[in-house]
Design a protein around this motif. Structure first.
Motif, PDB file in Angstrom:
ATOM      1  N   GLU A   1     -45.552   5.453 -12.348  1.00  0.00           N
ATOM      2  CA  GLU A   1     -46.082   4.444 -13.623  1.00  0.00           C
ATOM      3  C   GLU A   1     -45.759   3.734 -13.328  1.00  0.00           C
ATOM      4  O   GLU A   1     -46.076   2.396 -14.067  1.00  0.00           O
ATOM      5  CB  GLU A   1     -45.132   5.053 -14.381  1.00  0.00           C
ATOM      6  N   LEU A   2     -44.770   2.948 -12.624  1.00  0.00           N
ATOM      7  CA  LEU A   2     -44.177   1.448 -12.445  1.00  0.00           C
ATOM      8  C   LEU A   2     -45.438   0.916 -12.107  1.00  0.00           C
ATOM      9  O   LEU A   2     -46.276  -0.221 -12.619  1.00  0.00           O
ATOM     10  CB  LEU A   2     -43.415   1.100 -11.792  1.00  0.00           C
ATOM     11  N   HIS A   3     -46.119   1.577 -10.846  1.00  0.00           N
ATOM     12  CA  HIS A   3     -46.980   0.552 -10.767  1.00  0.00           C
ATOM     13  C   HIS A   3     -48.292   0.930 -10.871  1.00  0.00           C
ATOM     14  O   HIS A   3     -48.912  -0.485 -11.315  1.00  0.00           O
ATOM     15  CB  HIS A   3     -46.817   1.288  -8.659  1.00  0.00           C
ATOM     16  N   ALA A   4     -48.792   1.813 -11.763  1.00  0.00           N
ATOM     17  CA  ALA A   4     -50.004   1.833 -12.418  1.00  0.00           C
ATOM     18  C   ALA A   4     -49.957   0.969 -13.554  1.00  0.00           C
ATOM     19  O   ALA A   4     -51.372   0.502 -13.843  1.00  0.00           O
ATOM     20  CB  ALA A   4     -50.077   3.335 -12.734  1.00  0.00           C
ATOM     21  N   ARG A   5     -49.183   1.160 -14.271  1.00  0.00           N
ATOM     22  CA  ARG A   5     -48.702   0.053 -15.508  1.00  0.00           C
ATOM     23  C   ARG A   5     -48.700  -1.936 -15.150  1.00  0.00           C
ATOM     24  O   ARG A   5     -49.629  -2.392 -15.259  1.00  0.00           O
ATOM     25  CB  ARG A   5     -47.562   0.086 -16.170  1.00  0.00           C
ATOM     26  N   LEU A   6     -48.121  -2.030 -13.510  1.00  0.00           N
ATOM     27  CA  LEU A   6     -48.289  -3.367 -13.256  1.00  0.00           C
ATOM     28  C   LEU A   6     -49.450  -3.689 -12.506  1.00  0.00           C
ATOM     29  O   LEU A   6     -49.784  -4.476 -13.010  1.00  0.00           O
ATOM     30  CB  LEU A   6     -47.370  -3.368 -12.594  1.00  0.00           C
TER      31      LEU A   6
ATOM     32  N   ALA B   1     -52.381  -2.135 -14.064  1.00  0.00           N
ATOM     33  CA  ALA B   1     -53.275  -2.994 -15.008  1.00  0.00           C
ATOM     34  C   ALA B   1     -53.388  -3.821 -15.660  1.00  0.00           C
ATOM     35  O   ALA B   1     -54.262  -3.815 -16.791  1.00  0.00           O
ATOM     36  CB  ALA B   1     -52.931  -0.715 -15.651  1.00  0.00           C
ATOM     37  N   ALA B   2     -51.752  -4.663 -15.345  1.00  0.00           N
ATOM     38  CA  ALA B   2     -51.762  -5.581 -16.422  1.00  0.00           C
ATOM     39  C   ALA B   2     -52.232  -6.956 -15.287  1.00  0.00           C
ATOM     40  O   ALA B   2     -51.804  -8.133 -15.573  1.00  0.00           O
ATOM     41  CB  ALA B   2     -50.116  -5.606 -16.718  1.00  0.00           C
TER      42      ALA B   2
ATOM     43  N   GLY C   1     -39.919   6.771 -21.047  1.00  0.00           N
ATOM     44  CA  GLY C   1     -41.078   6.059 -20.837  1.00  0.00           C
ATOM     45  C   GLY C   1     -41.297   4.761 -21.458  1.00  0.00           C
ATOM     46  O   GLY C   1     -42.024   3.681 -21.098  1.00  0.00           O
TER      47      GLY C   1
ATOM     48  N   GLU D   1     -42.133   0.859 -20.964  1.00  0.00           N
ATOM     49  CA  GLU D   1     -43.264   0.160 -21.024  1.00  0.00           C
ATOM     50  C   GLU D   1     -42.313  -1.053 -21.346  1.00  0.00           C
ATOM     51  O   GLU D   1     -43.138  -2.401 -21.056  1.00  0.00           O
ATOM     52  CB  GLU D   1     -43.315   0.518 -22.206  1.00  0.00           C
TER      53      GLU D   1
ATOM     54  N   VAL E   1     -42.517  -3.258 -17.827  1.00  0.00           N
ATOM     55  CA  VAL E   1     -43.947  -4.093 -17.768  1.00  0.00           C
ATOM     56  C   VAL E   1     -44.215  -5.683 -18.385  1.00  0.00           C
ATOM     57  O   VAL E   1     -44.908  -6.544 -18.210  1.00  0.00           O
ATOM     58  CB  VAL E   1     -44.638  -2.684 -17.195  1.00  0.00           C
ATOM     59  N   ARG E   2     -44.017  -4.351 -19.852  1.00  0.00           N
ATOM     60  CA  ARG E   2     -44.362  -6.367 -20.373  1.00  0.00           C
ATOM     61  C   ARG E   2     -43.716  -7.288 -20.629  1.00  0.00           C
ATOM     62  O   ARG E   2     -44.115  -8.620 -20.576  1.00  0.00           O
ATOM     63  CB  ARG E   2     -43.604  -5.583 -21.763  1.00  0.00           C
TER      64      ARG E   2
END
Length: 375
Positions: A291-296, A298-299, A360, A364, A367-368
């Protein structure tokens, strides 16, 4: 002047942006922690700290000597048996650190006349083991079984192949099954460091060798640390009983080092029993990493896809990596910062460690902060 050269090296480090400093942390740090290696969130678990306290009360603050004199207790033996059974190996030997375990395995299994083939991305402890061993050393390309095959073909005597199972910089996994096949073609042993695989990969966290079908193999030796997924301190070598017996008699970091403190052994044993009871923690650590990888990504950040619980994010330069990590800390997030010479490819990174107990909302938030503070 004595040690005058130290000042020259200090100045060179300063100019290159490579100065390292100690930063003591308080017991109640307000930072969101993505820097430690507490993958399963067990370092402060009441059962783990209780295991440490009970062991200290029973056995004392220290082991009082080397393992061959007074440093082996019934607790050490119980921990070794539990680790061997959990990981699927015939025997285990506990050391005071994972570093000491790696030095022991490589030096004792790479004697004069042998060949040691080492992956270019290996951890410093494996590299130092290769340097201290008396065998001939060849460094091969990262995660390249064909390069290993070519190196082994140049040697007729005993040989071992040395590799991390999960590499600590980018979190990528070694091709263990392919490496084992190459080793068997040449009658070589495979020695792998599962520091970042134990507790995260394999059935219920039994490790990368278990996941690759290599647990219990007579030609495979595994080292690991107790300071990551198990939330304690110390190291272990797992393998055939005859290899473990050899280490007891030949490994200098076992023979001449004080045994692991009882509190650390008690904590590790409690953590192992907890993991056996709650195997879902291993899968959760992997889910958090993904999840960390996907969000990073995506950013818009350049993050390496994790094979276990380590997620790395590329930085433009050593200086900017240091500033980025510092800005994250100011914003309430602790992250690792890897720079040369810790990274073999010279590329600086932020290094994030996924923990099974991250929510979660915490993912979030992390990543922010990383996105908002990027150079």
């Amino acid at each position: 002047m004595a040690f005058g050269w130290i000042d020259e090296q200090a100045e060179a480090r300063r100019r290159a942006g490579l100065v390292r400093t100690l930063r003591p942390r308080p017991a109640d740090s307000p930072l969101l922690d993505l820097a430690s290696n507490d993958y399963l969130g067990l370092a402060r678990h009441p059962e783990v700290t209780g295991g440490a306290a009970e062991a200290a009360r029973t056995w004392g603050g220290g082991s009082t000597g080397s393992r061959l004199v007074t440093g082996t207790t019934a607790l050490h033996t119980a921990l070794e048996r539990a680790l061997a059974a959990f990981c699927g190996f015939e025997a285990a030997l506990v050391f005071s650190s994972g570093y000491a375990a790696n030095l022991a395995a490589v030096t004792a299994l790479g004697p004069h006349g042998s060949l040691i083939v080492s992956d270019a991305g290996n951890h410093a402890s494996l590299i130092d083991g290769c340097r201290l061993a008396r065998g001939e050393r060849q460094v091969v390309g990262h995660a390249d079984p064909e390069a290993v095959r070519k190196a082994l073909a140049t040697h007729q005597g005993p040989a071992i192949v040395v590799s991390d199972t999960v590499f600590s910089v980018d979190g990528d996994r070694a091709p263990l099954a392919e490496l084992a096949e190459v080793c068997r073609e040449h009658g070589a042993g495979l020695v792998v460091d599962d520091a970042h695989g134990l507790g995260v990969l394999g059935d219920g966290g039994r490790g990368a060798p278990y996941a690759a079908g290599l647990a219990g193999a007579g030609d495979v030796v595994v080292t690991a640390t107790l300071s990551k997924s198990l939330g304690s301190q110390g190291g272990v070598v797992l393998g055939p009983a005859r290899v473990i017996d050899h280490l007891v008699n030949a490994a200098r970091t076992f023979i001449f080092d004080t045994g692991l403190a009882p509190a650390a052994a008690g904590a590790a044993l409690a953590a192992l029993r907890l993991l056996e009871r709650e195997p879902e923690r291993a899968a959760r650590a992997r889910e958090v990493a993904a999840e960390l990888h996907a969000r990073l990504t995506a950013a818009g950040l350049e993050a390496v896809r994790p094979d276990a619980a380590v997620v790395s994010v590329r930085a433009p330069s050593p200086e900017q990596a240091v500033r980025w990590a510092a800005d994250c800390r100011t914003a309430g997030l602790a992250v690792g910062c890897f720079r040369p010479p810790s990274v073999p490819d010279g590329i600086s990174r932020l290094r994030l460690t996924a923990r099974a107990d991250l929510s979660g909302a915490e993912i979030e938030r992390a990543v922010r902060v990383i996105g908002e503070t990027r150079p």
